[in-house]
Design a protein around this motif. Structure first.
Motif, PDB file in Angstrom:
ATOM      1  N   ALA A 218      36.730  -8.755 -42.210  1.00 14.83           N
ATOM      2  CA  ALA A 218      38.004  -9.420 -41.925  1.00 14.83           C
ATOM      3  C   ALA A 218      37.958  -9.904 -40.492  1.00 14.83           C
ATOM      4  O   ALA A 218      37.301  -9.295 -39.646  1.00 14.83           O
ATOM      5  CB  ALA A 218      39.173  -8.461 -42.127  1.00 14.83           C
ATOM      6  N   PRO A 219      38.625 -11.011 -40.181  1.00  9.81           N
ATOM      7  CA  PRO A 219      38.629 -11.490 -38.791  1.00  9.81           C
ATOM      8  C   PRO A 219      39.303 -10.473 -37.872  1.00  9.81           C
ATOM      9  O   PRO A 219      40.345  -9.909 -38.214  1.00  9.81           O
ATOM     10  CB  PRO A 219      39.419 -12.798 -38.872  1.00  9.81           C
ATOM     11  N   SER A 220      38.730 -10.242 -36.734  1.00 13.88           N
ATOM     12  CA  SER A 220      39.260  -9.221 -35.825  1.00 13.88           C
ATOM     13  C   SER A 220      40.650  -9.569 -35.317  1.00 13.88           C
ATOM     14  O   SER A 220      41.411  -8.691 -34.918  1.00 13.88           O
ATOM     15  CB  SER A 220      38.310  -9.022 -34.644  1.00 13.88           C
ATOM     16  N   ASN A 221      41.001 -10.866 -35.332  1.00  5.72           N
ATOM     17  CA  ASN A 221      42.318 -11.277 -34.835  1.00  5.72           C
ATOM     18  C   ASN A 221      43.336 -11.451 -35.967  1.00  5.72           C
ATOM     19  O   ASN A 221      44.341 -12.141 -35.801  1.00  5.72           O
ATOM     20  CB  ASN A 221      42.204 -12.570 -34.041  1.00  5.72           C
ATOM     21  N   LEU A 222      43.075 -10.840 -37.100  1.00  4.28           N
ATOM     22  CA  LEU A 222      43.955 -11.009 -38.260  1.00  4.28           C
ATOM     23  C   LEU A 222      45.401 -10.655 -37.927  1.00  4.28           C
ATOM     24  O   LEU A 222      46.332 -11.364 -38.308  1.00  4.28           O
ATOM     25  CB  LEU A 222      43.463 -10.137 -39.419  1.00  4.28           C
ATOM     26  N   LEU A 223      45.590  -9.569 -37.209  1.00  2.00           N
ATOM     27  CA  LEU A 223      46.950  -9.118 -36.914  1.00  2.00           C
ATOM     28  C   LEU A 223      47.658 -10.045 -35.945  1.00  2.00           C
ATOM     29  O   LEU A 223      48.890 -10.143 -35.952  1.00  2.00           O
ATOM     30  CB  LEU A 223      46.922  -7.697 -36.357  1.00  2.00           C
ATOM     31  N   GLN A 224      46.892 -10.732 -35.122  1.00  2.24           N
ATOM     32  CA  GLN A 224      47.485 -11.722 -34.223  1.00  2.24           C
ATOM     33  C   GLN A 224      47.849 -12.995 -34.981  1.00  2.24           C
ATOM     34  O   GLN A 224      48.808 -13.680 -34.628  1.00  2.24           O
ATOM     35  CB  GLN A 224      46.517 -12.027 -33.081  1.00  2.24           C
ATOM     36  N   LEU A 225      47.085 -13.298 -36.021  1.00  2.00           N
ATOM     37  CA  LEU A 225      47.392 -14.468 -36.838  1.00  2.00           C
ATOM     38  C   LEU A 225      48.633 -14.243 -37.689  1.00  2.00           C
ATOM     39  O   LEU A 225      49.291 -15.205 -38.100  1.00  2.00           O
ATOM     40  CB  LEU A 225      46.197 -14.795 -37.742  1.00  2.00           C
TER      41      LEU A 225
END
Length: 275
Positions: A218-225
């Protein structure tokens, strides 16, 4: 009217209109949960065009069969009297009164191997102005045309669990509409990667369930997205481990993979989920 009210029965708290079983291999059921008339269950047969029309008429008849209390019957009658007389009008006119009260639909495939297509759904979706959630109770039961049709309704919750949708189909579905979704449930599909581009178009998303897929990363910045995300379920996938970073904001709830339960600090900057 009284004969009609006596003749139509109730079953386990849900008013059931029976079904067309002559061509049993194509039978479907919809349970309409309404804010005013209780739960209405209706069956129809994709292979029989007259069955689809009868399903519309049956929804109207079911509302007239309410027997739970005189208040509910009187309320129903009053709504129908506003349109002069429900049974004397066409079913489409009467559905104008009933369908805006539908807030949730459960759809189930009873006896068929086919998928549900939008042209075989008996109710006009444009009248479901207050529909907020849809759940598909049978696995692999929906055609992409049905999803496209529901994308034009202002749903809050979309549950596609068990539909075995491929990656491209999920991407296409979520970019077609659904801008008001707060919850997307994609458990037990055929995802090999998160549909990041699609879910980033869902600004109100607070819950994402992608458990029981084949995700490896999963992209590491998922929660920021997904700044509003509160619940993320990633269990039972194929990853060994990855890191999710959300800057300085906390993720209130998260489901890890397998039986391992990592400790979550109160305000994590990142979260490592072991496989």
């Amino acid at each position: 009217m009284d004969a009609l009210l006596r003749g139509l029965g109730r079953r386990q708290g849900t008013i059931d209109g029976g079904g067309d079983r002559r061509l049993s291999e194509n039978v479907w059921r919809a349970i309409l949960k309404t804010s005013k008339f209780g739960d209405l269950a209706v069956e129809w047969n994709n292979a029989d065009p007259t069955s689809i029309q009868r399903a519309k008429e049956r929804v109207v008849s079911l509302v007239l069969s309410l027997t739970a209390s005189e208040d509910r019957i009187e309320s129903c009658r009053q709504d129908i009297e506003d349109k002069e007389n429900c049974m004397a009008e066409s079913s489409s006119d009467s559905l104008d009164v009933i369908l805006p009260h539908v807030v949730h639909i459960d759809l189930e495939r009873l006896q068929t191997n086919e998928k549900l297509r939008s042209d075989c759904f008996p109710l006009p979706l444009n009248l479901l102005s207050n529909l907020r959630s849809v759940k598909f109770l049978s696995e692999e039961m929906i055609d992409e045309s049905m999803l496209e049709a529901f994308s034009r309704v202002c749903l809050d919750v979309l549950d596609l669990s068990g539909q075995r949708l491929k990656q491209m189909a999920v991407d296409d579905v979520l970019v077609q509409g659904f801008k008001n979704l707060t919850s997307v449930r994609l458990r037990r599909n055929n995802l090999t990667q998160l549909p990041v581009n699609a879910i980033c178009n869902l600004p109100l998303l607070t819950e994402l369930d992608v458990s029981e897929n084949r995700l490896t990363e999963a992209p590491s910045n998922l929660l920021q997205l997904l700044p509003r995300l509160e619940i993320l379920n990633l269990e039972s996938n194929k990853y060994s481990h990855f890191v999710l970073s959300n800057g300085s904001d906390a993720l209130p709830a998260i489901s890890p993979s397998g039986d391992q339960q990592p400790r979550v600090p109160a305000n994590p900057r990142s979260l490592v989920l072991p496989g």
